[in-house]
Design a protein around this motif. Structure first.
Motif, short mmCIF file in Angstrom:
data_model
loop_
_atom_site.label_atom_id
_atom_site.label_comp_id
_atom_site.label_asym_id
_atom_site.label_seq_id
_atom_site.Cartn_x
_atom_site.Cartn_y
_atom_site.Cartn_z
N LYS A 95 0.87 -1.10 0.04
CA LYS A 95 0.09 0.14 0.08
C LYS A 95 0.75 1.22 0.00
O LYS A 95 0.44 2.09 -0.46
N ALA A 96 1.96 1.19 0.51
CA ALA A 96 2.84 2.28 1.00
C ALA A 96 3.36 3.10 -0.27
O ALA A 96 3.22 4.24 -0.56
N TYR A 97 3.61 2.09 -1.55
CA TYR A 97 4.30 2.59 -2.87
C TYR A 97 3.25 2.06 -4.01
O TYR A 97 2.91 0.90 -3.85
N LYS A 98 3.64 2.60 -5.13
CA LYS A 98 2.95 1.99 -6.46
C LYS A 98 4.05 1.43 -7.10
O LYS A 98 4.98 2.36 -7.40
N TYR A 99 4.41 0.04 -7.47
CA TYR A 99 5.33 -0.43 -8.09
C TYR A 99 4.80 -0.90 -9.43
O TYR A 99 3.76 -1.36 -9.68
N GLN A 100 5.68 -0.76 -10.75
CA GLN A 100 5.38 -1.25 -12.05
C GLN A 100 6.65 -2.27 -12.38
O GLN A 100 7.92 -1.33 -12.57
N ALA A 101 6.59 -3.25 -12.65
CA ALA A 101 7.81 -4.20 -13.00
C ALA A 101 8.01 -3.85 -14.38
O ALA A 101 7.33 -3.73 -15.20
N LEU A 102 9.51 -3.71 -14.82
CA LEU A 102 9.75 -3.35 -16.05
C LEU A 102 10.37 -4.58 -16.55
O LEU A 102 10.73 -4.53 -17.95
N ALA A 103 10.92 -5.36 -15.96
CA ALA A 103 11.42 -6.76 -16.82
C ALA A 103 10.62 -7.93 -16.76
O ALA A 103 11.06 -9.04 -17.00
N TYR A 104 9.37 -7.87 -16.44
CA TYR A 104 8.42 -8.97 -16.31
C TYR A 104 8.12 -9.75 -17.25
O TYR A 104 7.87 -10.99 -17.02
N ARG A 105 8.64 -9.55 -18.51
CA ARG A 105 8.44 -10.30 -19.65
C ARG A 105 9.70 -11.14 -19.99
O ARG A 105 9.53 -12.03 -20.60
N PHE A 106 10.80 -10.81 -19.44
CA PHE A 106 12.25 -11.32 -19.49
C PHE A 106 12.31 -12.63 -18.60
O PHE A 106 12.06 -12.40 -17.39
N HIS A 107 12.71 -13.70 -19.17
CA HIS A 107 12.97 -15.11 -18.42
C HIS A 107 14.17 -15.13 -17.52
O HIS A 107 15.27 -14.77 -17.86
N LYS A 108 13.91 -15.01 -16.22
CA LYS A 108 14.65 -15.08 -15.12
C LYS A 108 15.87 -13.93 -15.25
O LYS A 108 17.10 -14.30 -15.11
N PRO A 109 15.68 -12.48 -15.12
CA PRO A 109 16.44 -11.41 -15.11
C PRO A 109 17.36 -11.74 -13.91
O PRO A 109 17.00 -12.01 -12.90
N MET A 111 18.48 -8.88 -12.30
CA MET A 111 18.15 -7.70 -11.70
C MET A 111 16.68 -7.42 -11.94
O MET A 111 16.11 -8.03 -12.85
N GLU A 112 15.94 -6.64 -11.12
CA GLU A 112 14.52 -6.33 -11.17
C GLU A 112 14.52 -4.84 -11.15
O GLU A 112 14.76 -4.14 -10.12
N PRO A 113 14.30 -4.40 -12.40
CA PRO A 113 13.95 -2.94 -12.45
C PRO A 113 12.38 -2.46 -12.33
O PRO A 113 11.55 -3.52 -12.58
N PHE A 114 12.12 -1.40 -11.49
CA PHE A 114 10.78 -1.05 -11.15
C PHE A 114 10.65 0.54 -11.32
O PHE A 114 11.62 1.04 -11.05
N LEU A 115 9.64 0.80 -11.82
CA LEU A 115 9.19 2.19 -11.69
C LEU A 115 8.17 2.39 -10.52
O LEU A 115 7.31 1.65 -10.18
N VAL A 116 8.61 3.01 -9.63
CA VAL A 116 8.22 3.35 -8.30
C VAL A 116 7.71 4.67 -8.16
O VAL A 116 8.50 5.67 -8.30
N THR A 117 6.57 4.81 -7.34
CA THR A 117 6.05 6.08 -6.97
C THR A 117 5.62 6.27 -5.65
O THR A 117 4.80 5.22 -5.11
N VAL A 118 6.10 7.02 -5.00
CA VAL A 118 5.97 7.28 -3.41
C VAL A 118 4.97 8.28 -3.05
O VAL A 118 5.42 9.52 -3.53
N PRO A 119 3.99 8.28 -2.60
CA PRO A 119 3.25 9.58 -1.92
C PRO A 119 3.91 10.17 -1.05
O PRO A 119 4.81 9.89 -0.18
N PRO A 120 3.51 11.74 -1.14
CA PRO A 120 3.99 12.30 0.17
C PRO A 120 3.21 11.87 1.34
O PRO A 120 1.82 11.02 1.45
N LYS A 121 4.02 11.88 2.64
CA LYS A 121 3.33 11.34 3.68
C LYS A 121 4.01 11.93 4.94
O LYS A 121 5.06 12.69 4.70
N GLN A 122 3.29 11.86 6.13
CA GLN A 122 3.97 12.57 7.36
C GLN A 122 5.06 11.58 7.79
O GLN A 122 5.13 10.30 7.62
#
Length: 186
Positions: A95-109, A111-122
């Motif tokens: 819940k804390a972050y939004k992740y998008q996997a960017l190597a999800y189609r590649f067989h056994k990479p 490394m794992e790259p993600f596009l991450v969005t972190v909201p503002p919070k206290q």
């Protein structure tokens, strides 16, 4: 799997199924991934948010694709994998972050790259994580506060940060805006 179960429960069920199929105990997975046996049980029941880094480590330990844990399907591409703008695989497991996997189609990479969005919070809402591996963060938009143990680092677009994931870390977007970055987990 039924959509009524929900993505986190589906991932939890796949985690347990993979562990059982490989003949590993919860204690063995805990030792191999650097978490407690209780964390393994909590992740496998869906009662605790599952860090993507944990999923990555379990996939490595069990010889599986991270994509299989996330989606239930295996990745097949081995020469290259192109993911167009906005077409990353949404990883609905935290819940804390939004992740998008960017190597999800590649067989056994390796490394794992993600596009991450972190909201503002206290500051009081920060949740610290620690896990095996290393991470490379490259800032794209917004400003990001990263807590690394007692240290606080602020990142702006085009800044980068390389960390040992064993260091307790937490993040939040600043200036009442979300922060977006490329996160590569090794």
């Amino acid at each position: 799997m039924s959509k009524e179960i929900g993505p986190v429960k589906e991932i939890a069920m796949r985690l347990r199924g993979l562990r059982e199929a490989t003949g590993l105990t919860a204690e063995a997975v805990a030792q191999a991934t650097g978490v407690s046996p209780q964390d393994v049980v909590d992740y496998e029941t869906g009662s605790k948010e599952i860090p993507v880094s944990y999923l990555y480590e379990v996939a490595k330990v069990c010889g599986a694709d991270l994509t299989a844990l996330l989606t239930g399907d295996d990745a097949h591409l081995q020469a290259y994998s192109l993911v167009r703008d906005g077409q990353g695989l949404n990883v609905d497991r935290r819940k804390a972050y939004k992740y998008q996997a960017l190597a999800y189609r590649f067989h056994k990479p390796h490394m794992e790259p993600f596009l991450v969005t972190v909201p503002p919070k206290q500051e009081s809402e920060l949740e610290f994580n620690r896990h095996l591996g290393e991470e490379f963060i490259y800032m794209l938009r917004g400003r990001l506060e990263v807590r690394l143990g007692d240290d606080v680092v602020t990142l702006s677009p085009h800044d980068s940060l390389y960390i040992s994931s064993r260091t307790p870390h937490a993040m939040r977007g600043l200036d009442n805006e979300p922060a977006e970055f490329l996160d590569v987990i090794i």
